[in-house]
Design an enzyme around this catalytic site. Structure first.
Site: not given
Ligand code: NAP
Length: 686
Positions: A266, A305
């Site tokens: 997502e 999101c």
């Molecule tokens: P993100 O930077 O992509 O991180 C998402 C998750 O992935 C975090 O738990 C992060 O951990 C983890 N992660 C990153 N690199 C990884 C790797 N190499 N291996 C395993 N895990 C890894 O996103 P975010 O900044 O937390 O969230 C914001 C984004 O999420 C926005 O773009 C938003 O649109 C999107 N979002 C989408 C939804 C949906 O349902 N579609 C819902 C909420 C948010 P760390 O934080 O420890 O790096």
């Protein structure tokens, strides 16, 4: 900010793994700060976990115990957990405030997340069997004589569900993924996003304290996932929520590809709200549109999101829309989320704000700023991650930046369009979104837009004047509807009711005889052996009834007089029952026929056992079909067989579905259906 809550005492966050809390080896790590004051809140340190053991623990400890439970038993645990958390949710609110969330933002995350547990629990009890096996769809006969059947069954996969969550919903994000996996009998390893992991840790502490979950069914890793993904195989799954770029990275992980690990994402998307030509400025629907855009820009400071990033309006209404949005945004109070007067809190952190500001700069290459200033009420906007709601107007409505740059904050862009077709085309430039809204009072316009938007959206909310008060919100995913979307939105389908549970099951096609199929599915299948030696099964308590217990009734001949009296009693004088000539002239009947409901009623008269007994009530029929017309003179006999039992734990009764076959003197099935009854258990609640 009160630091009385242990989650805010600037300690090193622990992971809950291997049946206990795990402290990192050293306190050196990343400092997590309050979004409001910039003060340290917690430390994320390298935990040095052996991920292979964490996965093994889930598979060996929780897996067998969860799989031995029925869907209903798992649902009962979710319900108890939901109730337990509801009673203690207030402990989470001060922690949530540190993430920048206002009270209503926190409600969305905390109460919304707990609500998902309760919703899934009640849906499962209504829609899933009290069994370890799900029958997916109809069972089909594969042989002319019904001696070989085909079914799809769902059984629990034997791996783990790895769930990686985004920072913006530290509670809801974890619970919405955990609930369907747990219901499916699959243990979870959850990884909260770093910036707000302290709130997820606090939630996990409550869950652990409840003692309700079987050991190993939920493990939570605060910190990196290390080599966890390298450990996975084809029984495991990864559900990711976060940015499209991280989704793309994880999707391409060699183990996920080589082992065919189920992977869903997502991801971010640039969702749109479309003002239809049928919602003219000055109308209530136009006002509702403006209110919804402002709500989406400011709830969670736009860190949703599903938030509206693109505001598509007819070119003729563009000026009026901008004026109305400016006026509404001027009323937004940005400040301390703990303050009741505040209507928009802070972003999750200074880093997140820097990213949003950078995204706004990129948007400005194809848009002009309409508003990006506000007064900050009683807070230092530089120490806390505060930002003014920022409204832009596209100068180039097709520019890539407008449709591709996600500013994950209180930022949205107005884009004019000239025709419904152009609105749809612009929406699709987002390359796949979680949700679109359509505001119009013209149902034809709503239909045209919705059908055309379908290909690029996971969810479409249509609002008109009649639903202004009752609509559930553009940005609110619901446990009973799909949350996810195609393309850039990740292609996932989290939530969505039982669809999300099935994701954790293996659906297998099974071909077998009725007897074998009855044993496999736990539901009586026509053609399997029946047992009619125990007397009338309506005299048996729920506990004593067995699948296959059956009765073949006496017979009854249906007469013309029966048909006429039934018509008089009910007022149903349909030609097929009352007019022989017209009935003969129809391509279906050979003459007057009995009412289908007369057949069903006569059948009840044949199988019902009149005296008070364990069968307390009939609450409906399922799958009723009239397979052959019943003519005056036809003689009917009923075979009633116990098909499915569902205990209502603690209620003093259970639900019993009876396979019912009404056959005529030629052995032809006149009607077939399931009779649904409530049957008392021997033991009654005191
Ligand atoms: P993100 O930077 O992509 O991180 C998402 C998750 O992935 C975090 O738990 C992060 O951990 C983890 N992660 C990153 N690199 C990884 C790797 N190499 N291996 C395993 N895990 C890894 O996103 P975010 O900044 O937390 O969230 C914001 C984004 O999420 C926005 O773009 C938003 O649109 C999107 N979002 C989408 C939804 C949906 O349902 N579609 C819902 C909420 C948010 P760390 O934080 O420890 O790096």
């Amino acid at each position: 900010m009160s630091s009385s809550n242990p989650a805010l005492e600037n300690r090193v966050l622990e992971s809950y793994v291997l049946g206990g809390w795990h402290k990192p080896r050293s306190a050196d790590g990343r400092m997590l700060t309050s979004a409001v004051t910039g003060e340290p809140v917690a430390i994320l340190a390298d935990h040095g976990l052996d991920m292979a053991s964490v996965r093994r623990y889930a598979i060996d400890t929780a897996g067998p115990e969860l799989r031995a439970m029925t869907f209903h038993e798992r649902a009962a645990i979710l319900r108890s957990l939901g109730k337990y958390l509801m009673e203690r949710k207030d402990e989470l609110y001060p922690v949530s405030t540190a993430t920048g969330a206002t009270r209503s933002d926190s409600w969305f995350d905390i109460d919304g997340g707990i609500g998902v547990l309760l919703s899934y629990s009640s849906k499962a009890r209504r829609e899933l069997p009290d069994s370890t096996v799900l029958i997916d769809g109809e069972i089909e006969s594969l042989a002319r004589d019904g001696s070989f059947l085909g079914a799809h069954i769902g059984t629990s996969r034997t791996g783990v569900a790895v769930q990686i969550n985004a920072f913006n919903f530290p509670c809801w994000g974890m619970l919405e993924k955990f609930a369907p996996a747990f219901l499916a009998g699959v243990p979870t390893i959850a990884k909260p996003a770093s910036p707000t992991a302290y709130l997820t840790e606090a939630l996990t502490r409550l869950i652990v304290e409840s003692g309700l979950l079987p050991a190993g069914s939920l493990q939570v890793i605060c910190g990196g996932t290390g080599d966890l993904l390298d450990q996975l195989d084809g029984q495991d799954s990864v559900a990711f929520t976060g940015s499209a770029s991280t989704a793309a990275l994880l999707r391409a992980h060699p183990t996920i590809i080589d082992e065919a690990v189920r992977f869903t994402a997502e991801a971010d998307s640039l969702n749109c709200a479309i003002l239809g030509a049928g919602a003219v400025p000055g109308s209530a629907t136009f006002a509702g549109f403006v209110a919804e855009v402002v709500n989406e820009m400011t709830t969670k400071a736009g860190q949703k999101c599903t938030a509206i990033r693109r505001i598509l309006v007819p070119e003729t209404h563009r000026e009026a829309t901008i004026e109305a949005l400016q006026a509404a945004l001027a009323d937004v109070v940005v400040g301390d989320p703990a303050d009741k007067a505040t209507t928009m809190g802070a972003l999750a952190g200074i880093d997140q704000r820097a990213e949003v500001r950078d995204a706004v700069e990129r948007l400005k290459t194809s848009a002009t700023v309409i508003t990006d200033h506000c007064d900050f009420a009683g807070v230092d906007p530089e120490r806390g991650a505060f930002m003014a709601p920022t409204l832009l107007q596209a100068t180039d409505r097709r520019a890539d930046a407008i449709h591709q740059v996600e500013a994950f904050g209180p930022v949205s862009t107005v884009i004019g369009y000239d025709s419904p077709a152009e609105a749809v085309e612009l929406a699709a430039l987002g390359r796949g979104s979680l949700v679109a809204s359509v505001f119009t009072d013209d149902p034809a316009e709503a239909a045209t837009l919705t059908v055309a938007l379908g290909s690029h959206h996971g969810r479409i909310q249509v609002v008109d004047e009649s639903s202004l008060e009752s609509h559930t919100g553009h940005g609110a995913p619901l446990p009973n509807l799909v949350h996810g979307g195609p393309g850039r939105a990740g292609g996932g389908e989290e939530l969505g009711g039982m669809r999300a549970v099935k994701h954790h099951l293996q659906i297998s096609a099974v071909q077998a005889s009725p007897a074998a199929m009855t044993a496999i599915t736990g539901e009586y299948q026509a053609g399997a052996p029946r047992n009619d030696t125990k007397g009338h099964p309506f005299r048996l308590y729920f506990d004593d009834l067995e699948i296959g217990d059956s009765i073949v009734t006496d017979s009854r001949t249906v007469t013309l007089d029966d048909i006429e009296r039934f018509a008089e009693l009910t007022g149903d004088n349909f030609y097929a029952h009352m007019d022989d000539e017209a009935a003969k002239a129809s391509p279906i009947f050979e003459g007057r026929v009995a009412h289908g409901y007369l057949v069903v009623s006569a059948a009840a008269g044949l199988f019902v056992d009149p005296d008070p007994g364990p069968v307390l009530a009939n609450y409906g029929l399922d799958r009723l079909r009239f397979a052959k017309p019943t003519y005056p003179g036809d003689t009917l006999t009923v075979t009633l067989t116990c098909k499915r039992k569902t205990l209502r734990a603690g209620a003093g009764y259970g639900e019993v579905a009876w396979d019912t076959q009404v056959v005529n003197q030629n052995g032809e099935v006149a009607a077939a259906y399931d009779v649904l009854t409530i049957v008392a258990t021997r033991e009654q609640p005191s």
